[in-house]
Design an enzyme around this catalytic site. Structure first.
Site, PDB file in Angstrom:
ATOM      1  N   ASP A   1      -0.525  -2.889   1.377  1.00  0.00           N
ATOM      2  CA  ASP A   1      -0.016  -3.954   2.249  1.00  0.00           C
ATOM      3  C   ASP A   1       0.876  -3.421   3.350  1.00  0.00           C
ATOM      4  OD1 ASP A   1      -1.021  -6.418   1.415  1.00  0.00           O
ATOM      5  OD2 ASP A   1       0.327  -6.484  -0.309  1.00  0.00           O
TER       6      ASP A   1
HETATM    7  C1  GLC Z   1       1.549  -5.289  -4.221  1.00  0.00           C
HETATM    8  C2  GLC Z   1       0.516  -6.337  -3.907  1.00  0.00           C
HETATM    9  C3  GLC Z   1      -0.859  -5.743  -3.848  1.00  0.00           C
HETATM   10  C4  GLC Z   1      -0.891  -4.524  -2.992  1.00  0.00           C
HETATM   11  C5  GLC Z   1       0.170  -3.521  -3.399  1.00  0.00           C
HETATM   12  C6  GLC Z   1       0.230  -2.328  -2.477  1.00  0.00           C
HETATM   13  O1  GLC Z   1       1.405  -4.884  -5.541  1.00  0.00           O
HETATM   14  O2  GLC Z   1       0.539  -7.371  -4.845  1.00  0.00           O
HETATM   15  O3  GLC Z   1      -1.763  -6.690  -3.365  1.00  0.00           O
HETATM   16  O4  GLC Z   1      -2.166  -3.956  -3.094  1.00  0.00           O
HETATM   17  O5  GLC Z   1       1.428  -4.154  -3.397  1.00  0.00           O
HETATM   18  O6  GLC Z   1       0.771  -2.639  -1.240  1.00  0.00           O
HETATM   19  C1  GLC Z   2       5.644  -5.888   0.734  1.00  0.00           C
HETATM   20  C2  GLC Z   2       5.613  -4.950  -0.459  1.00  0.00           C
HETATM   21  C3  GLC Z   2       4.250  -4.856  -1.054  1.00  0.00           C
HETATM   22  C4  GLC Z   2       3.721  -6.241  -1.306  1.00  0.00           C
HETATM   23  C5  GLC Z   2       3.793  -7.083  -0.023  1.00  0.00           C
HETATM   24  C6  GLC Z   2       3.269  -8.465  -0.194  1.00  0.00           C
HETATM   25  O1  GLC Z   2       4.863  -5.398   1.749  1.00  0.00           O
HETATM   26  O2  GLC Z   2       6.047  -3.661  -0.119  1.00  0.00           O
HETATM   27  O3  GLC Z   2       4.290  -4.112  -2.233  1.00  0.00           O
HETATM   28  O4  GLC Z   2       2.408  -6.132  -1.726  1.00  0.00           O
HETATM   29  O5  GLC Z   2       5.111  -7.137   0.408  1.00  0.00           O
HETATM   30  O6  GLC Z   2       4.144  -9.256  -0.927  1.00  0.00           O
END
Ligand code: GLC
Ligand code: GLC
Length: 838
Positions: free
Chosen positions: A496
């Site tokens: 993300d």
């Molecule tokens: C969080 C989110 C997931 C994403 C991950 C890496 O665990 O829930 O959707 O793939 O972060 O950013």
């Molecule tokens: C932030 C976090 C990630 C998560 C995303 C969505 O980017 O670092 O881990 O998946 O939020 O909530």
């Protein structure tokens, strides 16, 4: 090598122990390094409970039907809970130690499968409280057993305590101008009812009961606690008497008060119930039009009004877990592996299925909906336990897809509709649907899921079969390629925080949904930035789609899809192989990300595992080279960091990732979810020792002995562990290295279940049967597995006389040798399988 290395070797610091026979973690001190929690309920009524009885309850939706209040990020930590206070001649204490924090003479907390037992003892009086949500029941049962363990009679006072949340947890903690004037309760005998807004807009109420007469009650928080006191010194408890307060606005609570005398050796059992009731609109009230109709509540209370009924309810709960956990059971040379696979990893997968990412001690329950990618991946962890609910979930998720294969990134569990605020264009999303549908078919053999009519964007008038959804998913990748023939990165891929289009330097702009003006004309995201991670996820998941088409006799379509996969592999080797590992991406300027040429962030974990598992560049030895690079650059004693070197400055073109200080979260934290992909890949490549090393670095049971460093629960995975770079930018290297965060609700649970059960222990459901292909530590002599699969039970004994990591010499089923390593599908029965490795 790293600062904590000697520490991990030298010291053991546990706060409890595993009781495998009872499937419990037994916490021996209330002062754990973080609240260690458990979940109650697995259908509609849920509770979170910490080892000091903190936590809260909700019905179905942690935001919209919050029943009791919790104070997040509070000082002190973990405030709000189901508290029992005892005033024993001036000594005030709680069985769970908090919130009064009187030193106890004895304390124990047992977190089990859907129940928690907390026991405290002070001055010869013991109190044992069992908390659980019975099957099919919308309430939490709290059974309190008080025992006078001294040699003379004792008289003391007991107070219960629950603080009502005014239903919408978001509104409850923001809208005080309204909320302080709406609170409404009723008291009827020993039952306290919470009925705020029941007269006007709601058809539900909550209640807190006890199965005995009481000597008083409080329903107004300030009267019970005192405006300037805290949970640790409630005025009524200190005074040794309830005030019989009646909440009229402000903050309604429920507290029962009872004076109890116990002879030496005598004990008394009280059963409290915190319940939730919904009423048909025309039956909401009694004849007077304002007293709530209590028929349902009374029936619920009666259901558990004796210790015998409580014992039966608990036994029933345990029996349902016996069933769920009986589907897959292993016995290996390592009891930590056994307790992960047989108990805790499977348990966590079920909790993750129930809660998605909504409510934990790190997720406030008011934020996120269900994730398209997250929920699809969760399926992998529990499909063998509850295939029917997995199917329903997959259909719900697919129903939020768009006709071109793109997806809403999240959807709301109550409405099941896509969440427009978060939008779509996350490049990896569609591929996870191929993986979850394949996993469902491989487990059940139920191909009919492909014929289900599934809407797009919840519009049934444009529904197509699930097979079509898989097709648009597959071609969504193929139709959105960048200059190197690699998938466009869009707003983000699995990571993300790699936002090669949505980067920003203005506070408040979301890295995932902000539309950079630069790319507005191009449809919102760069047509140059490409994700190698999605490319390898495509070559990993794509063959499932091909296999499905072949099974259906659609050979032309299968060949066409296979050609796309082959082309992608070629493109990866041509443009995304860095010599010793795979690149991470091309950014919107066409520059490499995750290359030796980069100043920081030279190697990333995410593309590597899927590349290895889809044999990309295998003939050139790409798999072994990549595994060696991972071991050298990413591995630590606490797991694999996400990237290396960590980013020490802000690289705007990469988006959120370098906003995190190095060593945390997506910037070189140990993101345990993607560690599993490398565990799988190492196992796939035959490196069983390497796979097991990585598995044991992060598996909770293995972190137990360094619980003071790890902090979070030693029985469940967390999303993140502090990496080797944590604190390095401020000269505090090593301080938070190895420290867990964000426990419980993470895709880590499902993927590590896959890694250990399918890749290491090698029991892989496949389209045509159960494949056995272990990749284990060479030191193991063998192991056994019992697996229920498509109606039959397989008792598998695996022998490893030559001490190899991988490879199978022979397989026999019910005494007869078979060709290959796919066990046939049977029409029921128990089948003995013997596998000899070598
Ligand atoms: C969080 C989110 C997931 C994403 C991950 C890496 O665990 O829930 O959707 O793939 O972060 O950013
Ligand atoms: C932030 C976090 C990630 C998560 C995303 C969505 O980017 O670092 O881990 O998946 O939020 O909530």
């Amino acid at each position: 090598m790293y600062l904590k290395f000697q520490i991990k070797e030298a010291h053991i610091m546990k706060f409890g122990h595993f009781d495998d026979l009872n499937r419990e973690y037994v916490i021996e001190t209330p002062k754990t390094p973080y609240p260690w929690i458990n979940y109650l309920g697995s259908e509609a009524f849920f509770g979170l409970i910490s080892n000091t009885a903190g936590g809260y309850n909700f019905y179905k939706d942690a935001r919209l039907r919050r029943i009791t209040r919790y104070r997040y990020n509070n000082v002190p930590i973990d405030m709000g809970g189901r508290y029992f206070y005892i005033n024993d001649n001036g000594t005030v204490w709680n069985p769970g130690w908090s919130p009064v924090k009187t030193e106890l003479d004895a304390y124990e907390c047992r977190h089990g499968m859907g129940y928690t037992i907390i026991k405290g003892k002070k001055n010869d009086l013991s109190a044992e409280v069992t908390f659980f949500v019975p099957n099919g029941y919308d309430g939490e049962v709290q059974q309190v057993v008080l025992k006078n363990e001294g040699s003379s009679a004792k008289t003391f006072k007991l107070f219960s305590f629950a603080e009502w949340c005014l239903w919408d947890a978001q509104d409850d903690c923001t809208n005080f101008q309204r909320n302080f004037s709406t609170g409404r309760v009723e008291v009827d005998g020993s039952v306290i009812y919470h009925k705020t807004e029941y007269r006007d807009r709601r058809n539900h109420y909550a209640f807190y009961s006890v199965n005995d007469e009481i000597d008083g009650y409080d329903t107004d928080r300030d009267s019970f606690i005192g405006l300037y006191n805290g949970f640790n010194n409630p005025e009524a408890v200190l005074a040794g008497k309830a005030t019989d307060s009646f909440a009229d606005g402000w903050s309604p609570i429920a507290s029962h008060y009872k004076e109890i005398t116990l002879a030496a050796g005598e004990s008394k059992t009280l059963i409290f119930i915190l319940g939730y009731v919904e009423m048909p609109v025309d039956q909401k009230f009694e004849a007077d039009g304002k007293t709530i109709n209590k028929v349902k509540a009374k029936a619920m209370i009666e259901k558990f009004d004796t210790p015998e009924k409580v014992a039966a309810g608990l036994a029933d709960l345990k029996a349902s877990w016996d069933k769920l956990l009986g589907i897959l059971n292993v016995s290996t040379p390592d009891d930590k592996v056994d307790r992960m696979v047989n108990i805790w990893n499977q348990y966590q997968c079920m909790v993750t299925f129930n809660l998605s990412r909504s409510a934990s001690y790190f997720e406030s329950g008011i934020g996120r909906g269900m994730g398209f990618r997250d929920s699809n991946q969760d399926i992998l962890g529990f499909v063998h336990q509850i295939p029917d609910r997995a199917k329903e979930r997959i259909i719900d998720i697919a129903s939020t897809q768009f006709p071109d294969g793109g997806c809403y990134h999240q959807y709301q569990p109550l409405t099941k509709k896509g969440n427009a605020d978060i939008g779509g264009d996350f490049s990896d999303d569609p591929l996870w649907l191929i993986l979850s549908v394949s996993a469902y078919i491989k487990e059940t053999g139920d191909w009919s899921i492909l014929d289900e009519m599934v809407p797009y964007d919840n519009d049934m008038s444009v529904a197509q079969t699930m097979l079509e959804h898989l097709k648009v998913s597959f071609y969504h990748i193929v139709n959105n390629l960048g200059p190197h023939g690699l998938p466009l990165a869009m707003r983000a891929d699995w990571n993300d925080c790699i936002n090669l289009s949505c980067y920003s330097d203005t506070p408040g702009e979301s890295f995932q949904t902000y539309t950079n003006p630069k790319f507005k004309a191009e449809g919102g995201y760069s047509k140059v930035a490409e994700s190698v991670m999605v490319a390898t996820l495509f070559t990993y998941t794509g063959p499932n789609y091909v296999a499905i088409l072949k099974h259906l006799g659609k050979d032309d379509e299968a060949a066409a899809a296979q050609a796309e996969i082959d082309k992608m592999k070629k493109n990866i080797m041509e443009s995304a192989w860095d010599g010793d590992w795979f690149l991470r991406a091309y950014d919107a300027n066409g520059e490499k990300m995750g290359s030796k040429e980069c100043e920081e962030g030279q190697i990333f974990i995410e593309p590597q595992g899927f590349a290895i598992m889809s044999d990309v560049g295998k003939e050139q030895g790409a798999d072994k080279k990549t595994l060696a690079a991972i071991d050298e650059r990413l591995n630590t004693e606490f797991g694999l960091v996400l990237n290396n070197p960590a980013f020490t400055k802000y690289y705007i073109q990469y988006g959120e990732i370098s906003t995190y200080p190095g060593g945390y979260k997506e910037n070189a934290g140990i993101f345990t979810h993607n560690n599993a992909w490398i565990i799988c890949a190492a196992a796939y490549a035959g490196e069983g020792d390497q796979a097991f090393k990585y598995y044991s670095e992060i598996a909770p049971a293995f972190t137990e002995e360094t619980s003071d460093i790890h902090k979070t629960e030693p029985y469940v995975y967390g999303q993140m562990i502090g990496g080797k770079d944590a604190g390095s930018d401020i000269g505090r290297t090593g301080k938070n290295f190895g420290q867990g965060k964000n426990s419980w609700l993470t895709g880590t649970a499902a993927w590590n279940m896959v890694a250990i059960s399918q890749y290491i222990l090698g029991v892989q459901p496949d389209f045509d049967g159960l494949r056995i292909d272990p990749s284990i530590p060479s030191s193991w002599d063998g192991f056994t597995i019992t697996r229920q699969y498509r109606g039959a039970e397989y008792k598998v004994t695996i022998k490893n006389p030559d001490h190899v990591c991988k490879g199978i010499k022979s397989v026999s089923v019910d005494g007869n040798a078979i060709e290959g390593n796919i066990l046939p599908v049977f029409d029921g029965g128990v089948h003995n399988v013997e596998v000899v490795m070598g």
